[in-house]
Enzyme design. Structure first.
Site, PDB file in Angstrom:
ATOM      1  N   SER A   1       0.866  -1.180   0.000  1.00 56.66           N
ATOM      2  CA  SER A   1       0.000   0.000   0.000  1.00 56.66           C
ATOM      3  C   SER A   1       0.898   1.223   0.000  1.00 56.66           C
ATOM      4  CB  SER A   1      -0.926   0.009   1.218  1.00 56.66           C
ATOM      5  OG  SER A   1      -0.173   0.007   2.420  1.00 56.66           O
ATOM      6  N   CYS A   2       0.341   2.366  -0.336  1.00 53.06           N
ATOM      7  CA  CYS A   2       1.174   3.561  -0.441  1.00 53.06           C
ATOM      8  C   CYS A   2       1.739   3.944   0.925  1.00 53.06           C
ATOM      9  CB  CYS A   2       0.379   4.702  -1.060  1.00 53.06           C
ATOM     10  SG  CYS A   2      -0.621   5.640   0.096  1.00 53.06           S
ATOM     11  N   LEU A   3       2.830   4.683   0.903  1.00 51.60           N
ATOM     12  CA  LEU A   3       3.529   5.045   2.131  1.00 51.60           C
ATOM     13  C   LEU A   3       2.679   5.895   3.066  1.00 51.60           C
ATOM     14  CD1 LEU A   3       7.006   5.841   0.549  1.00 51.60           C
ATOM     15  CD2 LEU A   3       6.451   3.869   1.997  1.00 51.60           C
TER      16      LEU A   3
ATOM     17  N   THR B   1      -0.153   5.351   4.142  1.00 47.10           N
ATOM     18  CA  THR B   1      -0.917   4.519   5.069  1.00 47.10           C
ATOM     19  C   THR B   1      -0.186   4.323   6.396  1.00 47.10           C
ATOM     20  OG1 THR B   1      -0.003   2.469   4.142  1.00 47.10           O
ATOM     21  CG2 THR B   1      -2.061   3.287   3.189  1.00 47.10           C
TER      22      THR B   1
END
Length: 266
Positions: free
Chosen positions: A179-181, A183
């Site tokens: 997931s993208c950073l 998060t």
């Protein structure tokens, strides 16, 4: 339903679309969707759309843009790399509860603008049925924009995705979910490029110690307190890891006073 039946259904769904664009991240789900679309429709009928931004670790960007050559397409596959700048979006950087929704809506709106330019009528997303069981605000944006989810339509859960990906010889069939950073930054704490790059550095260091797919979550504004989230399979080795003092020392050298471990994992 047996995996073979799901696969047949997936290929039938793709065949009905004729020419497609795939929202591509290089992750397991979008990789399988891209592979099945390419095998079913031919490379001339598949366009990969990749949003490149500060939210992604450089390792994941590299994996995505070199996906075709690593997976049996030496001449490459048509890919449009869009530079995306979420840190310019006010509703995103404030990091409210609907952050993922606003980000996905903006990103997929940009993707949809590419369809007409390339003679494509449908945008596909790699959501699987397990994704429907958790809180994912981005799914609302997908539905609002009319994006199709063939893996859901064909009944694929995450285990199916990994099994078929392995059968088809995809190189990253067993990679941890990503997931993208952003998060890793608690809601309400502003998202900055400095925080994103710091998180990337921490996670890359843990990778060097052998903990692939771990996440490091900020616990306070200053970054002096963090929480490590490991995969369940890594707990035993982490507790006995001879390099643990070195890991703690690494964090201390980067301004982290307290290093916590999330016992739930990820």
């Amino acid at each position: 339903m047996h995996l073979d039946d799901k696969t047949t259904r997936l290929r039938s769904i793709l065949q009905a679309h004729g020419r497609v664009a795939v929202a591509f991240s290089g992750g397991t789900d979008s990789s399988l969707l891209a592979k099945c679309a390419l095998d079913t429709l031919g490379a001339g009928n598949v366009l990969l759309l990749f949003g490149e931004s500060a939210l992604l670790p450089s390792r994941e960007i590299d994996r995505a843009i070199h996906w075709s050559s690593r997976n049996g397409y030496p001449r490459g596959v048509a890919m449009v790399r869009l530079e995306v700048h979420p840190l310019r979006w006010k509703e995103f950087v404030v990091n409210a509860e609907d952050r993922c929704y606003s980000c996905k809506f903006r990103l997929y709106s940009l993707f949809r603008e590419q369809l007409e330019k390339h003679g494509v009528s449908v945008l596909l997303d790699g959501t699987n049925t397990d994704d429907l069981k958790s809180h994912r605000p981005g799914l609302r944006a997908i539905h609002q924009l009319g994006v199709q989810t063939p893996l859901v339509q064909a009944g694929f859960d995450k285990a199916d995705v990994r099994q078929l990906s392995q059968q088809l010889g995809l190189t990253d069939w067993d990679q941890p979910s990503a997931s993208c950073l952003a998060t890793r930054i608690p809601c309400g704490m502003p998202i900055t490029v400095e925080r994103l790059r710091q998180i990337e550095q921490w996670e890359e260091e843990l990778r060097r110690f052998g903990f692939v797919g771990c996440r490091v979550r900020l616990e306070n504004e200053t970054g002096s307190r963090v929480c490590i989230q490991l995969r369940a399979a890594d707990f035993a080795s982490f507790s006995m890891h001879t390099h643990r003092p070195a890991m703690v020392r690494f964090f201390h050298n980067h301004g982290v006073d307290t290093v916590l471990l999330d016992l739930v994992g990820r």
